[in-house]
Design a protein around this motif. Structure first.
Motif, PDB file in Angstrom:
ATOM      1  N   LYS A  38       0.835  -1.215   0.000  1.00  0.00           N
ATOM      2  CA  LYS A  38       0.000   0.000   0.000  1.00  0.00           C
ATOM      3  C   LYS A  38       0.867   1.262   0.000  1.00  0.00           C
ATOM      4  N   ARG A 176      -4.958  -0.687   6.339  1.00  0.00           N
ATOM      5  CA  ARG A 176      -5.218  -2.113   6.551  1.00  0.00           C
ATOM      6  C   ARG A 176      -6.724  -2.241   6.733  1.00  0.00           C
ATOM      7  N   LEU A 210      12.166  -9.784  -8.153  1.00  0.00           N
ATOM      8  CA  LEU A 210      12.668  -9.214  -6.893  1.00  0.00           C
ATOM      9  C   LEU A 210      14.091  -9.696  -6.629  1.00  0.00           C
ATOM     10  N   LEU A 235       6.397  -7.821   1.185  1.00  0.00           N
ATOM     11  CA  LEU A 235       7.214  -7.614   2.389  1.00  0.00           C
ATOM     12  C   LEU A 235       7.809  -8.931   2.865  1.00  0.00           C
ATOM     13  N   PRO A 339       6.074  -1.974  10.242  1.00  0.00           N
ATOM     14  CA  PRO A 339       5.215  -2.237  11.397  1.00  0.00           C
ATOM     15  C   PRO A 339       5.129  -3.725  11.746  1.00  0.00           C
TER      16      PRO A 339
HETATM   17  N1  LIG Z   1       4.658  -4.239  -6.184  1.00  0.00           N
HETATM   18  C1  LIG Z   1       5.812  -4.311  -5.523  1.00  0.00           C
HETATM   19  N2  LIG Z   1       6.951  -4.638  -6.146  1.00  0.00           N
HETATM   20  C2  LIG Z   1       8.106  -4.718  -5.480  1.00  0.00           C
HETATM   21  N3  LIG Z   1       8.254  -4.486  -4.163  1.00  0.00           N
HETATM   22  C3  LIG Z   1       7.155  -4.140  -3.479  1.00  0.00           C
HETATM   23  C4  LIG Z   1       5.880  -4.036  -4.117  1.00  0.00           C
HETATM   24  N4  LIG Z   1       4.975  -3.681  -3.200  1.00  0.00           N
HETATM   25  C5  LIG Z   1       5.637  -3.571  -2.052  1.00  0.00           C
HETATM   26  N5  LIG Z   1       6.939  -3.838  -2.200  1.00  0.00           N
HETATM   27  C6  LIG Z   1       7.940  -3.821  -1.130  1.00  0.00           C
HETATM   28  O1  LIG Z   1       7.423  -4.603  -0.045  1.00  0.00           O
HETATM   29  C7  LIG Z   1       7.625  -3.950   1.198  1.00  0.00           C
HETATM   30  C8  LIG Z   1       6.300  -3.709   1.878  1.00  0.00           C
HETATM   31  O2  LIG Z   1       5.542  -2.793   1.110  1.00  0.00           O
HETATM   32  P1  LIG Z   1       4.705  -1.611   1.763  1.00  0.00           P
HETATM   33  O3  LIG Z   1       5.476  -0.989   2.867  1.00  0.00           O
HETATM   34  O4  LIG Z   1       4.245  -0.738   0.669  1.00  0.00           O
HETATM   35  O5  LIG Z   1       3.507  -2.438   2.393  1.00  0.00           O
HETATM   36  P2  LIG Z   1       2.213  -1.875   3.121  1.00  0.00           P
HETATM   37  O6  LIG Z   1       1.057  -2.497   2.465  1.00  0.00           O
HETATM   38  O7  LIG Z   1       2.262  -0.401   3.167  1.00  0.00           O
HETATM   39  O8  LIG Z   1       2.363  -2.486   4.583  1.00  0.00           O
HETATM   40  P3  LIG Z   1       1.712  -1.953   5.959  1.00  0.00           P
HETATM   41  O9  LIG Z   1       0.281  -2.380   5.999  1.00  0.00           O
HETATM   42  O10 LIG Z   1       2.472  -2.679   7.025  1.00  0.00           O
HETATM   43  O11 LIG Z   1       1.906  -0.474   6.003  1.00  0.00           O
HETATM   44  C9  LIG Z   1       8.407  -2.698   0.887  1.00  0.00           C
HETATM   45  O12 LIG Z   1       9.758  -2.962   1.066  1.00  0.00           O
HETATM   46  C10 LIG Z   1       8.091  -2.424  -0.560  1.00  0.00           C
HETATM   47  O13 LIG Z   1       9.111  -1.712  -1.197  1.00  0.00           O
END
Ligand SMILES: Nc1ncnc2c1ncn2[C@@H]1O[C@H](COP(=O)(O)OP(=O)(O)OP(=O)(O)O)[C@@H](O)[C@H]1O
Ligand SMILES: [Mg+2]
Length: 377
Positions: A38, A176, A210, A235, A339
């Motif tokens: 997200k 979330r 990745l 993640l 988190p």
């Molecule tokens: N589509 C993607 N391609 C490559 N890496 C990704 C992608 N989406 C997320 N990531 C990587 O995965 C990790 C987690 O992503 P992110 O922090 O955006 O998750 P989030 O949904 O915001 O989690 P949270 O609910 O804990 O805030 C980060 O290191 C991010 O760079």
């Protein structure tokens, strides 16, 4: 670097900005579990908005500040003003931003139903300020981690979604999934949101990519094992790659595929924490109890660490991908890499230890003159 397999989401966000630019405001909700990408999409839309010449307001919900009325709206305004320096800053502050801060200073806390009329006036005033800001140039308002936003700010976002159709404003909210049956987050997410994005798990192809981005090439069976163990969660997949690297398990070796199922998703965050020294574990526990971001001095005091031991513990935690942060005592803020990692630290504490840390943290914050409400539940 571009996020992988998020073309539809990127297209929807680009469309949102384009429509806002043409005076048709709208909101996009990005919803999903921890680590599914997200924030990465929020980052993407902010960069796109910057490129296109949008004004930008950005705020992040913080678990430790959830009880602070208008915390996220205040952040939107503060960060906006901070972007300017000198005369431009004075100008930014003397306009709508200054009025917004004055409005919030006079705003009711929102918890008392007798405040309903005053709350409505505040919402209306904030809405007018948004109209004023957007009159200068189209605006992107982005709020991440809305699950930890204070209730008043969520009410404002909901209010905005109902009245933004003819404003050059794009609203992006990432959260979330709401946990309870009601409340302001449910009102917002179930309300007048134009587009809902639920980023899907990454496929094996993206997980292979990745690995390439990390400078390695993974055997297909290793990719398949990482996909299976992480459920395609970016993640968890990243953490799994970190863990394999720490254990010197190569991605181009067939044996690695067999080792992965034994690690499993829940083990990933925990494995980052396993093998930490006593003082590093104590500091991580103290920082986790104090919130997503906390003062290093407070965490050291809570963990009963002297400055030298604290610096060594921070070094260890940063090297182990547990904390982002610096050993520079002047910078003095600790934050978790994610988190999920903080939650693992909390979950790993025996209940008695956790309760005792909370109690000591509350006493510490009280002594330091901070509101007890800042101690994360
Ligand atoms: N589509 C993607 N391609 C490559 N890496 C990704 C992608 N989406 C997320 N990531 C990587 O995965 C990790 C987690 O992503 P992110 O922090 O955006 O998750 P989030 O949904 O915001 O989690 P949270 O609910 O804990 O805030 C980060 O290191 C991010 O760079
Ligand atoms: Mg996030």
């Amino acid at each position: 670097m571009e996020p992988l397999e998020r073309e539809d989401e990127q297209l929807a966000l680009a469309r949102l900005l384009e429509q806002a630019w043409n005076g048709r405001g709208g909101a996009v909700l990005i919803e999903g579990p921890a680590g599914n990408g997200k924030s990465r999409l929020v980052e993407h839309v902010r960069a796109l908005a910057k490129q296109r010449g949008f004004g930008r307001l950005y705020g992040i919900g913080d678990e430790a500040e959830q009880a602070m009325p208008w915390g996220v709206v205040r952040q939107l305004v503060d960060r906006y003003a901070m972007r300017y320096a000198g005369a431009a800053r004075a100008l930014a502050l003397s306009g709508p931003a200054e009025r917004a801060l004055a409005t919030l200073d006079a705003a009711p806390e929102g918890s008392d139903p007798r405040d309903a009329a005053a709350l409505a006036r505040t919402l209306h005033a904030l809405w007018w300020l948004t109209v004023d800001l957007a009159a200068a140039r189209p605006m992107l308002i982005a709020v991440d981690d809305a699950q930890w936003s204070d209730a008043s700010s969520l009410r404002f976002l909901t209010y905005l979604t109902r009245r933004m159709a003819d404003l050059p404003v794009a609203l992006v909210v990432a959260t979330r999934p709401p946990t309870g049956p009601g409340g302001p987050l449910v009102e917002l997410t179930a309300g007048r949101i134009g587009v809902r994005l639920m980023p899907r798990p990454l496929t094996g192809a993206a997980i292979g990519e990745l690995a390439v981005r990390r400078g390695e090439s993974a055997r297909p069976e290793v990719v398949a094992a990482v996909e299976q163990a992480s459920g395609g969660n970016p993640l968890l997949a990243g953490q799994l790659f970190d863990e394999l690297a720490t254990r010197s398990l190569r991605l181009d070796s067939a044996g690695t595929a067999q080792a992965i199922p034994r690690l499993g998703p829940p083990s990933v965050s925990r494995s980052l924490l396993a093998g930490l020294s006593g003082s590093a574990s104590a500091l991580a526990a103290a920082a986790a109890v104090l919130g997503g971001h906390c003062d290093m001095g407070w965490a050291a005091e809570l963990a009963a660490l002297e400055p030298v031991a604290c610096t060594a513990a921070v070094d260890e935690l940063v090297a182990g991908h547990v904390l982002t942060g610096s050993t520079d005592l002047a910078a003095a803020e600790l934050g978790f890499v994610h988190p999920v990692v903080r939650e693992s630290v909390l979950a790993g504490l025996p209940p008695g230890t956790r309760a005792e840390l909370h109690a000591r943290a509350a006493a510490l914050l009280h002594r330091r003159g901070a509101a007890a409400a800042l101690v994360a539940a």
